[in-house]
Design a protein around this motif. Structure first.
Motif, mmCIF file in Angstrom:
data_model
loop_
_atom_site.group_PDB
_atom_site.id
_atom_site.type_symbol
_atom_site.label_atom_id
_atom_site.label_comp_id
_atom_site.label_asym_id
_atom_site.label_seq_id
_atom_site.Cartn_x
_atom_site.Cartn_y
_atom_site.Cartn_z
ATOM 1 N N PRO A 23 15.128 10.406 -128.350
ATOM 2 C CA PRO A 23 14.703 9.224 -127.582
ATOM 3 C C PRO A 23 15.857 8.261 -127.314
ATOM 4 C CG PRO A 23 13.157 9.656 -129.369
ATOM 5 C CD PRO A 23 14.325 10.572 -129.568
ATOM 6 N N GLN A 24 16.770 8.132 -128.280
ATOM 7 C CA GLN A 24 17.907 7.222 -128.100
ATOM 8 C C GLN A 24 18.823 7.700 -126.978
ATOM 9 O OE1 GLN A 24 17.020 8.672 -130.987
ATOM 10 N NE2 GLN A 24 17.054 7.193 -132.653
ATOM 11 N N PHE A 25 19.090 9.003 -126.927
ATOM 12 C CA PHE A 25 19.935 9.542 -125.860
ATOM 13 C C PHE A 25 19.269 9.344 -124.505
ATOM 14 C CE2 PHE A 25 21.523 12.658 -122.918
ATOM 15 C CZ PHE A 25 22.897 12.633 -123.135
ATOM 16 N N LYS A 26 17.963 9.642 -124.432
ATOM 17 C CA LYS A 26 17.231 9.469 -123.176
ATOM 18 C C LYS A 26 17.221 8.008 -122.751
ATOM 19 C CE LYS A 26 14.254 13.465 -123.869
ATOM 20 N NZ LYS A 26 12.878 13.919 -124.135
ATOM 21 N N ALA A 27 17.054 7.100 -123.713
ATOM 22 C CA ALA A 27 17.053 5.667 -123.397
ATOM 23 C C ALA A 27 18.426 5.213 -122.911
ATOM 24 C CB ALA A 27 16.618 4.858 -124.614
ATOM 25 N N MET A 28 19.477 5.700 -123.559
ATOM 26 C CA MET A 28 20.834 5.339 -123.138
ATOM 27 C C MET A 28 21.106 5.875 -121.737
ATOM 28 S SD MET A 28 23.753 3.884 -123.823
ATOM 29 C CE MET A 28 24.118 3.761 -125.552
ATOM 30 N N GLU A 29 20.712 7.110 -121.489
ATOM 31 C CA GLU A 29 20.898 7.699 -120.163
ATOM 32 C C GLU A 29 20.122 6.901 -119.112
ATOM 33 O OE1 GLU A 29 21.154 12.176 -118.771
ATOM 34 O OE2 GLU A 29 19.093 11.629 -119.277
ATOM 35 N N TRP A 30 18.896 6.521 -119.435
ATOM 36 C CA TRP A 30 18.079 5.740 -118.506
ATOM 37 C C TRP A 30 18.736 4.394 -118.210
ATOM 38 C CZ3 TRP A 30 15.602 1.004 -119.355
ATOM 39 C CH2 TRP A 30 14.835 0.559 -118.270
ATOM 40 N N ILE A 31 19.153 3.691 -119.256
ATOM 41 C CA ILE A 31 19.700 2.345 -119.038
ATOM 42 C C ILE A 31 21.038 2.400 -118.304
ATOM 43 C CG2 ILE A 31 21.005 1.905 -121.167
ATOM 44 C CD1 ILE A 31 19.430 -0.800 -121.267
ATOM 45 N N LEU A 32 21.799 3.470 -118.513
ATOM 46 C CA LEU A 32 23.086 3.596 -117.822
ATOM 47 C C LEU A 32 22.956 4.012 -116.363
ATOM 48 C CD1 LEU A 32 25.292 5.366 -120.502
ATOM 49 C CD2 LEU A 32 25.649 3.082 -119.553
ATOM 50 N N TYR A 33 22.024 4.943 -116.070
ATOM 51 C CA TYR A 33 22.015 5.573 -114.749
ATOM 52 C C TYR A 33 20.738 5.389 -113.927
ATOM 53 C CZ TYR A 33 25.872 7.905 -117.073
ATOM 54 O OH TYR A 33 27.022 8.159 -117.770
ATOM 55 N N LYS A 34 19.633 5.045 -114.572
ATOM 56 C CA LYS A 34 18.364 5.043 -113.848
ATOM 57 C C LYS A 34 17.639 3.709 -113.840
ATOM 58 C CE LYS A 34 17.733 9.864 -115.151
ATOM 59 N NZ LYS A 34 16.938 10.791 -115.969
ATOM 60 N N ASP A 35 18.038 2.782 -114.664
ATOM 61 C CA ASP A 35 17.349 1.491 -114.766
ATOM 62 C C ASP A 35 17.436 0.761 -113.422
ATOM 63 O OD1 ASP A 35 16.319 -1.005 -115.363
ATOM 64 O OD2 ASP A 35 17.710 -1.421 -116.990
ATOM 65 N N PRO A 36 16.285 0.570 -112.748
ATOM 66 C CA PRO A 36 16.326 -0.100 -111.442
ATOM 67 C C PRO A 36 16.751 -1.565 -111.523
ATOM 68 C CG PRO A 36 14.065 0.467 -112.042
ATOM 69 C CD PRO A 36 14.951 1.016 -113.108
ATOM 70 N N MET A 37 16.709 -2.167 -112.713
ATOM 71 C CA MET A 37 17.166 -3.533 -112.881
ATOM 72 C C MET A 37 18.703 -3.598 -112.896
ATOM 73 S SD MET A 37 16.183 -6.259 -115.846
ATOM 74 C CE MET A 37 15.179 -7.585 -115.212
ATOM 75 N N LYS A 38 19.332 -2.440 -113.090
ATOM 76 C CA LYS A 38 20.790 -2.326 -113.135
ATOM 77 C C LYS A 38 21.389 -3.317 -114.136
ATOM 78 C CE LYS A 38 21.171 -0.567 -108.426
ATOM 79 N NZ LYS A 38 20.694 0.711 -108.772
ATOM 80 N N ILE A 39 20.751 -3.372 -115.292
ATOM 81 C CA ILE A 39 21.137 -4.343 -116.316
ATOM 82 C C ILE A 39 22.546 -4.085 -116.840
ATOM 83 C CG2 ILE A 39 20.143 -3.151 -118.323
ATOM 84 C CD1 ILE A 39 19.816 -6.890 -117.608
ATOM 85 N N VAL A 40 22.977 -2.835 -116.870
ATOM 86 C CA VAL A 40 24.328 -2.533 -117.355
ATOM 87 C C VAL A 40 25.378 -3.143 -116.441
ATOM 88 C CG1 VAL A 40 25.983 -0.673 -117.775
ATOM 89 C CG2 VAL A 40 23.655 -0.493 -118.629
ATOM 90 N N GLU A 41 25.142 -3.087 -115.140
ATOM 91 C CA GLU A 41 26.075 -3.709 -114.201
ATOM 92 C C GLU A 41 26.124 -5.219 -114.427
ATOM 93 O OE1 GLU A 41 25.114 -2.538 -110.204
ATOM 94 O OE2 GLU A 41 25.044 -0.426 -110.775
ATOM 95 N N LYS A 42 24.976 -5.820 -114.638
ATOM 96 C CA LYS A 42 24.939 -7.260 -114.908
ATOM 97 C C LYS A 42 25.634 -7.574 -116.225
ATOM 98 C CE LYS A 42 20.614 -7.913 -112.437
ATOM 99 N NZ LYS A 42 19.184 -8.203 -112.543
ATOM 100 N N TYR A 43 25.389 -6.734 -117.224
ATOM 101 C CA TYR A 43 26.000 -6.924 -118.538
ATOM 102 C C TYR A 43 27.514 -6.851 -118.439
ATOM 103 C CZ TYR A 43 27.096 -6.021 -123.454
ATOM 104 O OH TYR A 43 27.611 -6.082 -124.719
ATOM 105 N N SER A 44 28.017 -5.859 -117.732
ATOM 106 C CA SER A 44 29.463 -5.694 -117.579
ATOM 107 C C SER A 44 30.066 -6.872 -116.825
ATOM 108 C CB SER A 44 29.775 -4.395 -116.847
ATOM 109 O OG SER A 44 29.340 -3.303 -117.607
ATOM 110 N N ALA A 45 29.409 -7.299 -115.764
ATOM 111 C CA ALA A 45 29.915 -8.426 -114.973
ATOM 112 C C ALA A 45 29.882 -9.717 -115.784
ATOM 113 C CB ALA A 45 29.086 -8.580 -113.697
ATOM 114 N N GLN A 46 28.802 -9.933 -116.504
ATOM 115 C CA GLN A 46 28.689 -11.156 -117.302
ATOM 116 C C GLN A 46 29.721 -11.155 -118.419
ATOM 117 O OE1 GLN A 46 26.737 -13.748 -116.627
ATOM 118 N NE2 GLN A 46 25.774 -12.728 -114.910
ATOM 119 N N ASN A 47 29.906 -10.020 -119.062
ATOM 120 C CA ASN A 47 30.859 -9.919 -120.150
ATOM 121 C C ASN A 47 32.276 -10.168 -119.642
ATOM 122 O OD1 ASN A 47 31.689 -9.464 -122.799
ATOM 123 N ND2 ASN A 47 31.977 -7.292 -122.444
#
Length: 96
Positions: A23-47
């Motif tokens: 489940p952790q791998f699937k969640a990481m894959e989802w948040i990196l590549y499939k999350d429609p909120m694109k939270i990782v992009e926001k996280y990287s930009a904010q950081n």
């Protein structure tokens, strides 16, 4: 990616990230590549910009990862009600 893993890493054993069926791998894959909120992009930009909103975005990353892990661990695709799960909707509004 390193920032994301350092944020989420303390929540998990690294073994979970290595096993592609976990489940952790699937969640990481989802948040990196499939999350429609694109939270990782926001996280990287904010950081990168050291924005005052960094803490809020970091919290969203953690919450979405934990809830996505729960979703995959419990067969969320088969729930009778999985409204808004893994969607662009704020994770506080996911129901089911």
């Amino acid at each position: 990616l390193e920032n994301l893993i350092s944020t989420i890493g303390p929540l998990n054993s690294w073994q979970g990230f290595r096993n592609k069926s976990s489940p952790q791998f699937k969640a990481m894959e989802w948040i990196l590549y499939k999350d429609p909120m694109k939270i990782v992009e926001k996280y990287s930009a904010q950081n990168a910009s050291s924005s005052t909103h960094y803490g809020s975005v970091r919290l969203h990353v953690i919450q979405r990862f934990v809830l996505a892990s729960l979703f995959y661990a419990t067969g969320g695709e088969e729930w009778m009600n999985n409204s808004f799960w893994l969607s662009e909707t704020n994770e506080c509004n996911w129901t089911g």
